[in-house]
Design a protein around this motif. Sequence first.
Motif, mmCIF file in Angstrom:
data_model
loop_
_atom_site.group_PDB
_atom_site.id
_atom_site.type_symbol
_atom_site.label_atom_id
_atom_site.label_comp_id
_atom_site.label_asym_id
_atom_site.label_seq_id
_atom_site.Cartn_x
_atom_site.Cartn_y
_atom_site.Cartn_z
ATOM 1 N N HIS A 154 -26.163 -18.386 -63.910
ATOM 2 C CA HIS A 154 -24.887 -19.069 -64.105
ATOM 3 C C HIS A 154 -24.343 -19.732 -62.851
ATOM 4 N N ALA A 155 -24.872 -19.353 -61.663
ATOM 5 C CA ALA A 155 -24.283 -19.824 -60.417
ATOM 6 C C ALA A 155 -25.151 -20.834 -59.671
ATOM 7 N N THR A 156 -26.312 -21.187 -60.215
ATOM 8 C CA THR A 156 -27.235 -22.091 -59.538
ATOM 9 C C THR A 156 -27.559 -23.296 -60.412
ATOM 10 N N GLY A 157 -27.902 -24.396 -59.767
ATOM 11 C CA GLY A 157 -28.262 -25.592 -60.522
ATOM 12 C C GLY A 157 -29.499 -25.379 -61.369
ATOM 13 N N THR A 208 -24.065 -27.608 -60.026
ATOM 14 C CA THR A 208 -23.110 -26.593 -59.577
ATOM 15 C C THR A 208 -22.387 -27.163 -58.366
ATOM 16 N N ARG A 209 -21.141 -26.755 -58.204
ATOM 17 C CA ARG A 209 -20.345 -27.173 -57.047
ATOM 18 C C ARG A 209 -19.752 -25.935 -56.380
ATOM 19 N N GLU A 210 -20.335 -25.574 -55.264
ATOM 20 C CA GLU A 210 -19.863 -24.439 -54.466
ATOM 21 C C GLU A 210 -19.824 -23.133 -55.268
ATOM 22 N N GLU A 211 -20.732 -22.993 -56.207
ATOM 23 C CA GLU A 211 -20.719 -21.812 -57.075
ATOM 24 C C GLU A 211 -21.604 -20.679 -56.573
ATOM 25 N N GLY A 215 -19.504 -25.206 -49.968
ATOM 26 C CA GLY A 215 -19.871 -26.456 -49.314
ATOM 27 C C GLY A 215 -21.066 -27.160 -49.914
ATOM 28 N N ASN A 216 -21.719 -26.563 -50.904
ATOM 29 C CA ASN A 216 -22.937 -27.118 -51.481
ATOM 30 C C ASN A 216 -22.726 -27.640 -52.896
ATOM 31 N N ILE A 217 -23.508 -28.649 -53.221
ATOM 32 C CA ILE A 217 -23.636 -29.081 -54.616
ATOM 33 C C ILE A 217 -25.119 -29.060 -54.963
ATOM 34 N N SER A 218 -25.428 -28.649 -56.162
ATOM 35 C CA SER A 218 -26.818 -28.616 -56.627
ATOM 36 C C SER A 218 -26.964 -29.503 -57.854
ATOM 37 N N VAL A 219 -28.058 -30.240 -57.899
ATOM 38 C CA VAL A 219 -28.402 -31.069 -59.049
ATOM 39 C C VAL A 219 -29.804 -30.662 -59.488
ATOM 40 N N ALA A 220 -29.961 -30.282 -60.749
ATOM 41 C CA ALA A 220 -31.239 -29.733 -61.213
ATOM 42 C C ALA A 220 -31.585 -30.238 -62.604
ATOM 43 N N VAL A 221 -32.883 -30.253 -62.886
ATOM 44 C CA VAL A 221 -33.415 -30.736 -64.164
ATOM 45 C C VAL A 221 -34.431 -29.718 -64.674
ATOM 46 N N TRP A 222 -34.405 -29.446 -65.967
ATOM 47 C CA TRP A 222 -35.391 -28.558 -66.564
ATOM 48 C C TRP A 222 -36.658 -29.326 -66.873
#
Length: 267
Positions: A154-157, A208-211, A215-222
């Motif tokens: 739930h906390a990662t891209g 995700t945004r700082e989750e 200070g971080n944003i993550s962008v991910a694709v399955w």
Amino acid sequence: MADVRRAGHSRVTGQMARDGMLERALAVLGCFSEQEPALTTAQIAERTGIALSSTHRLLASMLDKGLLMPVPGRRYSIGVRLWELGELSPVSVRLRECANPHLMRLYEATGENVHLAVLDGATPQTSAALFIGRITGRQSIPTLSRAGGRDPLHATGVGKALLATRDAAWLARYFTGTRERETQHTICDESALRAEIDRARARGYATTREEMTLGNISVAVWMPSVDGLPPAALGVVVHLDRADERRLAALVTQTARELHADLRDGD
């Protein structure tokens, strides 16, 4: 007839003994963690509940088979034999080895942390994102992830991307579990997290945004499913100040598409 019964009993007893040895060995291996990669005999005995004398004998056997190795301070750590065996997993032989060139190209295009993770867990409630590949550089923002490490879905891209691949029944079981708040921005509420999953499915990528880290944003694709491999996702983690979400999403999506094509052609 008595001989037959005795023979049958002997086989069952022997199987139980072997199963017991396996369970004890797994209990020993489960004592080690990223925070404590080396332990003493006494620490292992205390954590497993195995008698100290039995622990000595068990550790000697595991040392002999390469499952453990001695380190300074009369301690033990995970043995090289386990790494050798782990490298035979399809996650390594098929997925990671095929993915490495694609991850490197994505890193070269972004200059940021690149992650490859798979869904792993005995049940939906205990499932996590298991990181099997990671590329980082000097200019990349520090992250908590590591190859072989686990982070919450739930906390990662990559975790949210993996959740987007699950069906309603799986998610219903997942949401009966607990979700820890990693930062003040972590989305733990079921309704809010379901909305995040719906948004990810609609646009084709998760964020995700700082989750997980401030200070971080993550962008991910399955990744599309591949026979013989667990669900997988790849993503990038960047600092908020230099995050171009649409550009990153396009790059990650293209990388996932190319990696899937290579995996499919290799079958």
